[in-house]
Design an enzyme around this catalytic site. Structure first.
Site, PDB file in Angstrom:
ATOM      1  CG  ASP A 144      39.123  74.083  96.678  1.00 28.80           C
ATOM      2  OD1 ASP A 144      38.756  75.201  97.073  1.00 28.80           O
ATOM      3  OD2 ASP A 144      40.222  73.876  96.122  1.00 28.80           O
ATOM      4  CG  ASP A 251      37.886  79.468  95.751  1.00 24.90           C
ATOM      5  OD1 ASP A 251      39.091  79.435  95.489  1.00 24.90           O
ATOM      6  OD2 ASP A 251      37.037  79.937  94.963  1.00 24.90           O
ATOM      7  CD  GLU A 314      42.313  81.765  96.910  1.00 24.26           C
ATOM      8  OE1 GLU A 314      42.983  82.010  95.899  1.00 24.26           O
ATOM      9  OE2 GLU A 314      41.076  81.912  96.954  1.00 24.26           O
ATOM     10  CG  HIS A 389      44.675  75.479  91.506  1.00 30.19           C
ATOM     11  ND1 HIS A 389      44.780  75.710  92.865  1.00 30.19           N
ATOM     12  CD2 HIS A 389      43.552  76.117  91.114  1.00 30.19           C
ATOM     13  CE1 HIS A 389      43.762  76.452  93.259  1.00 30.19           C
ATOM     14  NE2 HIS A 389      42.997  76.720  92.210  1.00 30.19           N
ATOM     15  CG  ASP A 390      44.643  79.743  91.103  1.00 28.28           C
ATOM     16  OD1 ASP A 390      44.036  79.148  90.190  1.00 28.28           O
ATOM     17  OD2 ASP A 390      44.118  80.052  92.191  1.00 28.28           O
TER      18      ASP A 390
HETATM   19  O1  TEU Z   1      41.352  81.880  93.149  1.00 25.08           O
HETATM   20  C1  TEU Z   1      41.159  83.128  93.707  1.00 25.08           C
HETATM   21  C2  TEU Z   1      41.799  84.268  92.946  1.00 25.08           C
HETATM   22  O2  TEU Z   1      41.158  85.268  92.822  1.00 25.08           O
HETATM   23  C3  TEU Z   1      43.186  84.307  92.479  1.00 25.08           C
HETATM   24  O3  TEU Z   1      43.999  84.024  93.552  1.00 25.08           O
HETATM   25  C4  TEU Z   1      43.532  83.551  91.241  1.00 25.08           C
HETATM   26  O4  TEU Z   1      44.933  83.614  91.157  1.00 25.08           O
HETATM   27  C5  TEU Z   1      42.955  84.221  90.030  1.00 25.08           C
HETATM   28  O5  TEU Z   1      41.796  83.498  89.713  1.00 25.08           O
HETATM   29  C6  TEU Z   1      43.868  84.234  88.845  1.00 25.08           C
HETATM   30  O6  TEU Z   1      43.179  84.706  87.733  1.00 25.08           O
HETATM   31  C7  TEU Z   1      40.439  80.871  93.456  1.00 25.08           C
HETATM   32  C8  TEU Z   1      40.868  79.579  92.810  1.00 25.08           C
HETATM   33  O7  TEU Z   1      42.101  79.198  93.341  1.00 25.08           O
HETATM   34  C9  TEU Z   1      40.894  79.763  91.321  1.00 25.08           C
HETATM   35  O8  TEU Z   1      41.354  78.618  90.654  1.00 25.08           O
HETATM   36  C10 TEU Z   1      39.497  80.105  90.873  1.00 25.08           C
HETATM   37  O9  TEU Z   1      39.522  80.418  89.502  1.00 25.08           O
HETATM   38  C11 TEU Z   1      38.950  81.299  91.645  1.00 25.08           C
HETATM   39  O10 TEU Z   1      39.127  81.167  93.041  1.00 25.08           O
HETATM   40  C12 TEU Z   1      37.469  81.412  91.428  1.00 25.08           C
HETATM   41  O11 TEU Z   1      36.804  80.400  92.121  1.00 25.08           O
END
Ligand code: TEU
Length: 615
Positions: A144, A251, A314, A389-390
């Site tokens: 990542d 990310d 992403e 994971h989100d």
């Molecule tokens: O997530 C990016 C993001 O803005 C969203 O897609 C995420 O669903 C949101 O944080 C929900 O509150 C990425 C990572 O996947 C996430 O785990 C991190 O928290 C975020 O970046 C910050 O690095």
């Protein structure tokens, strides 16, 4: 160590075995037995073969995968231990969520040192061993790349905040305060952070504000600064490419370029005095230049087996396919593909993220159609993904049948991404868990506290209940529960106290039992991942066509590649349904069925799915 030269970007790469009856460079001649009426698209052979288009990717969330030393957290030796499991599942590329040193406020998405491992996960030697083990198994491994921001504990930020004349000052965005008519100190502009509240935090040390699109502990890196960009490329990219990783999941890839100078966004309909300013920090004016530069860094390297490294962005908040193509058109040499979030976030509230929004199957169909077909006739590539994971688990959000979802995904065009535990149908946390106690994500914690505070103020218990239900469906915590390996204590995840509570149901739902059961979700996933290799011309590379667009019960799609055709029919309901478009599949062979039978019936049982092929 640097790997040998890059193969030419135009070379046609094939991997994996083909059934003897098929060849990867399909000639397009129509066997007489198959002269059917479906249309042949001129563009259907346009997609060049690439390893990363065909590989089955698997995302590991290190904290929750496997703990090898009893400290309650997953770790790198734990992943090593499970390599045979991953191989037997059919995984061909691993994506590790962040393993770098971090205060873990955002579970490693707040990195304090790109060049070292978070100690509870292991040491550098473990990582080197894992990279070697992957490659020995012919598996790629990607990391990542979190470079929109660092942790506020990163040496760059510590140095940057230490003085206005620090050489690293400009690695982050520092701006003086504004003052309102009452002399009240105000942030430089009114942007809201993802976590709520202002995107600016006041720093006493140098009496200025710094920008953070995410949490206060995640200051945004200043990509405008060329020296900062080089530091990112060296520390976060080349450091790991030199160690042999095969690429990155990148990310928040659309957020590095901000519209400058920082200005207020109009409040518009927003009731908040701190509105979201995503138009000013998403898909910004220099974003493509930056990504192109990153892609040049990747091109200095190859994978362990001499192929191009991969980049998976992403890409949230980029709804227009035309804009997405700007990131992934092969000709532009930016990203290989992106993960976008229409499916993983489906049902999540847009305004208040924990107020669920109901959706109908036709909406899911429209989303799938949009992101399956937007690459038609282009040199771009798409992805297939339902969990990460989100978000909540797909069996809680999309359909309560892991096999149905497996088949739905396995037939789709693009690179398939599986998230750990999805293959055994892991569930959301039970509804009787106390959110304040058991959910660990600070986002969930602050949202829940805020909901309780508001309920206290307004007495609106109905709203509180809705927030609770929304969180029970959509909170990020659900996908972070420890992996259920077996019916041993703590689901075989750890011999210590797990950092997050294990699902109560692990005795009934675990990988060990499913490995032994012929009718399990895991066995089914293994089967469809194999079929996806065997029939990759049509399943991975074929052209997608949605049938029965408006139907709210059955999801039907057709895949075509030359004269090869596959049709997937999926009953998303809990009651029997008649296969719509029966004439489509009549006479075709059932390749695989969630019900385990190969008969050809016009009735689909509850949550039954079948894949038909014409060859
Ligand atoms: O997530 C990016 C993001 O803005 C969203 O897609 C995420 O669903 C949101 O944080 C929900 O509150 C990425 C990572 O996947 C996430 O785990 C991190 O928290 C975020 O970046 C910050 O690095």
């Amino acid at each position: 160590m640097q790997f040998a030269t890059m193969p030419s970007s135009n070379s046609s790469i094939t991997s994996g075995s083909m059934p003897s009856s098929m060849s990867s460079s399909f000639s397009g001649t129509l066997p007489s037995s198959l002269s059917s009426s479906f249309s042949i698209h001129p563009d259907q052979f346009a997609h060049k073969r690439r390893w990363w288009k065909e590989a089955n990717f698997y995302q590991i969330y290190p904290a929750s995968f496997k703990d090898s030393n009893g400290d309650g957290r997953g770790d790198l030796p734990g992943i090593m231990e499970k390599m045979p499991y991953l191989r037997s599942l059919g995984v061909e590329a691993l994506w590790l969520s962040p393993i770098f040193d971090s205060p873990q406020i955002d579970m490693g998405y707040d990195i304090s040192d790109y060049e070292s491992i978070f100690p509870p996960y292991g040491i550098m030697a473990d990582m080197k061993e894992l990279i070697r083990a992957c490659h020995d198994s012919n598996m790629k491994i990607i990391l990542d790349l979190v470079v929109n921001h660092t942790s506020d504990q990163h040496a760059w930020f510590k140095e940057s905040r230490s003085s206005k004349s620090s050489p690293k000052r400009d690695f982050y965005f520092w701006r003086p305060a504004q003052y309102d008519e009452n002399g009240q100190r105000m942030p430089p502009c009114n942007w809201r952070s993802y976590r709520g509240g202002s995107a600016w935090t006041w720093d006493e040390c140098t009496q200025e504000y710094y920008l953070h699109i995410y949490d206060t502990c995640q200051p945004d890196l200043n990509w405008e600064n060329a020296e900062c960009r080089q530091a990112i490329y060296n520390s976060a990219m080349r450091f790991w490419l030199d160690k042999g990783v095969d690429g990155f999941r990148i990310d928040t890839v659309s957020k590095y370029s901000k519209v400058l100078p920082f200005e207020d966004v109009p409040l518009g309909d927003s009731r908040s005095s701190v509105p979201s300013a995503e138009g000013l920090w998403c898909n910004g004016p220099r974003i493509h230049e930056y990504i192109h530069e990153m892609s040049d860094v990747l091109k200095e390297y190859t994978t362990f087996d001499g192929l191009p490294c991969v980049s998976v962005g992403e890409l949230a908040r980029c709804p227009d396919p035309e804009n997405v193509l700007e990131y992934i058109s092969a000709e532009r040499e930016e990203l290989d593909m992106v993960l976008q979030s229409d499916i993983t976030r489906l049902g999540k509230g847009r305004v208040e993220r924990y107020l669920s929004e109901p959706w109908k199957l036709s909406k899911l169909k429209a989303i799938v159609k949009k992101w399956q077909t937007f690459i038609d006739g282009t040199d771009a590539w798409t992805t297939v993904c339902a969990e990460n994971h989100d978000n909540g688990r797909s069996v809680a959000r999309l359909a309560a049948c892991p096999k149905l979802l497996a088949l739905w995904l396995a037939g789709q065009t693009g690179t398939l991404f599986l998230y750990q535990g999805q293959e055994i149908g892991m569930l959301n946390a039970p509804e009787d868990w106390d959110i304040g106690e058991e959910y660990k994500d600070p986002v969930a914690q602050s949202d829940w506290k805020e909901a309780l505070r508001q309920a206290d103020m307004t007495g609106d218990m109905v709203k509180l209940q809705k927030v609770k239900e929304g969180m029970q469906l959509n909170a990020r915590d659900h996908s972070r529960l420890p992996f259920q390996w077996s019916n041993e204590p703590n689901a075989g995840f750890s011999t210590g106290t797990p950092w997050m509570r294990v699902h109560d149901d692990y005795a009934n739902l675990n990988a060990k039992d499913q490995e032994a059961a012929l009718d399990s979700a895991l066995t089914f996933w293994k089967q469809v991942l194999l079929l996806r290799k065997e029939y990759k011309d049509v399943l991975v590379y074929g052209t997608f066509e949605l049938l029965d667009e408006g139907g709210e019960e059955v999801f039907v799609y057709r895949k075509v590649c030359g004269e090869m055709k596959a049709v997937v029919v999926l009953n998303f309901t809990e009651v029997e349904q008649i296969v719509p478009c029966w004439e489509e599949v009549e006479g075709m062979k059932v390749l695989v069925s969630t019900a385990g039978e190969v008969g050809c019936r016009v009735v689909l049982g509850r949550h039954e799915g079948r894949m038909y092929v014409n060859y």
